[in-house]
Scaffold this motif. Structure first.
Motif, PDB file in Angstrom:
ATOM      1  N   ARG A 116      39.738  31.559  44.035  1.00 31.70           N
ATOM      2  CA  ARG A 116      40.741  32.010  43.070  1.00 31.70           C
ATOM      3  C   ARG A 116      40.270  33.232  42.313  1.00 31.70           C
ATOM      4  N   ALA A 117      38.966  33.347  42.115  1.00 36.55           N
ATOM      5  CA  ALA A 117      38.417  34.550  41.488  1.00 36.55           C
ATOM      6  C   ALA A 117      38.626  35.774  42.378  1.00 36.55           C
ATOM      7  N   GLU A 118      38.800  35.539  43.685  1.00 34.36           N
ATOM      8  CA  GLU A 118      39.081  36.615  44.634  1.00 34.36           C
ATOM      9  C   GLU A 118      40.582  36.803  44.834  1.00 34.36           C
ATOM     10  N   ASN A 119      41.389  36.161  43.979  1.00 35.63           N
ATOM     11  CA  ASN A 119      42.854  36.291  43.976  1.00 35.63           C
ATOM     12  C   ASN A 119      43.551  35.628  45.162  1.00 35.63           C
TER      13      ASN A 119
ATOM     14  N   ASP B 207      35.973  21.895  44.301  1.00 30.96           N
ATOM     15  CA  ASP B 207      36.248  22.592  43.039  1.00 30.96           C
ATOM     16  C   ASP B 207      35.482  23.910  42.960  1.00 30.96           C
ATOM     17  N   ILE B 208      34.216  23.897  43.385  1.00 31.82           N
ATOM     18  CA  ILE B 208      33.406  25.119  43.356  1.00 31.82           C
ATOM     19  C   ILE B 208      34.005  26.179  44.268  1.00 31.82           C
TER      20      ILE B 208
ATOM     21  N   THR C 175      45.469  32.309  46.632  1.00 28.64           N
ATOM     22  CA  THR C 175      46.119  31.084  46.191  1.00 28.64           C
ATOM     23  C   THR C 175      45.575  29.943  47.039  1.00 28.64           C
TER      24      THR C 175
ATOM     25  N   CYS D 280      37.079  26.374  45.320  1.00 30.24           N
ATOM     26  CA  CYS D 280      38.353  26.802  44.728  1.00 30.24           C
ATOM     27  C   CYS D 280      38.138  27.887  43.688  1.00 30.24           C
ATOM     28  N   ASP D 281      37.176  27.662  42.797  1.00 23.28           N
ATOM     29  CA  ASP D 281      36.911  28.622  41.725  1.00 23.28           C
ATOM     30  C   ASP D 281      36.534  29.992  42.293  1.00 23.28           C
ATOM     31  N   PHE D 282      35.677  30.000  43.290  1.00 22.94           N
ATOM     32  CA  PHE D 282      35.262  31.269  43.896  1.00 22.94           C
ATOM     33  C   PHE D 282      36.446  31.969  44.567  1.00 22.94           C
TER      34      PHE D 282
ATOM     35  N   LYS E 229      34.759  16.282  45.979  1.00 22.83           N
ATOM     36  CA  LYS E 229      35.514  16.956  44.919  1.00 22.83           C
ATOM     37  C   LYS E 229      34.715  18.084  44.272  1.00 22.83           C
ATOM     38  N   GLU E 230      33.445  17.849  44.013  1.00 23.23           N
ATOM     39  CA  GLU E 230      32.626  18.879  43.369  1.00 23.23           C
ATOM     40  C   GLU E 230      32.544  20.134  44.235  1.00 23.23           C
TER      41      GLU E 230
END
Length: 220
Positions: free
Chosen positions: A22-25, A15-16, A27, A18-20, A11-12
């Motif tokens: 999504r920051a690149e737009n 999540d990391i 989905t 995912c964050d990167f 999960k960790e």
């Protein structure tokens, strides 16, 4: 359709990533088992699958094999299993690349961006929450199809392909309707209004299709 389906039971780490992404737009959807991954893929699809191998339940190899039965969606294997046989197995089953864990996040993002450029850049444009597919001539907003006429689509594509440029009303009209069209330039104004109603969150205060007073319009 989801841009990227991450199949990762850590999960960790998921999540990391995912964050990167999504920051690149992009989905992103996440599955922590092979069964969930296949269910999500069947329901929503994906433009890229980032796939771990060691998963609870069915493993990543089985997921890769199942997706490849009827799809050429790019698959990027990311695994701590670094043996030659594992790599050959993944690639033989149809994975497009095989990256070892632990990985450098910048390298992984570069590979993902490269896949999207090679596979989708020519056929699809993305601007914020808008996606324009140049092959099917379709537009989606927040992954929901936006119904458009042929002229609305042509006008939107012309504006987006000239993002940031102020285009005169004459130029837009001639490119979309043709200089010998029997329509009047007022038609352009009406179509701009219709486009704003379809793609802008607040058509009365448009963020994308902006009026350039005395000139025409531009997409920002």
């Amino acid at each position: 359709m989801t841009d990227i389906l991450i199949v990762e039971d850590n999960k960790e780490l998921a999540d990391i990533l995912c964050d990167f992404l999504r920051a690149e737009n992009y989905t992103v959807s996440v599955a922590d088992t092979g069964e969930k991954a296949l269910a999500l893929y069947e329901r929503y699809g994906a433009r890229l699958v980032v796939l771990d191998i060691m998963l609870p339940g069915i493993d990543g190899f089985a997921v890769c094999r199942k997706i490849r039965e009827d799809s050429n969606t790019p698959i990027l294997v990311v695994s701590a299993r670094t043996g030659k046989e594992d790599k050959l197995n993944g690639l033989t089953l149809g994975a497009d690349d095989y990256i070892e864990k632990p990985y450098d996040i910048d390298i992984l993002l570069a590979k993902i961006d490269g896949i999207f450029r090679r596979r989708y850049a020519v056929d699809e444009l993305t601007e914020g929450n808008l996606k324009i597919n140049k092959v099917s001539r379709t537009v989606s907003k927040d992954d929901q199809t936006v119904e458009m006429t042929a002229k609305e689509y042509d006008l939107l594509l012309l504006l987006i392909e000239n993002k940031g440029k102020s285009l005169s009303k004459e130029y837009l009209f001639n490119q979309v309707w043709g200089s010998d069209s029997f329509s009047e330039q007022q038609t352009l104004t009406v179509h701009i209004k219709w486009l704003r109603e379809k793609i802008e969150d607040n058509p009365k205060k448009p963020e994308h299709i902006q009026t350039v007073w005395g000139v025409g319009y531009k997409f920002v």
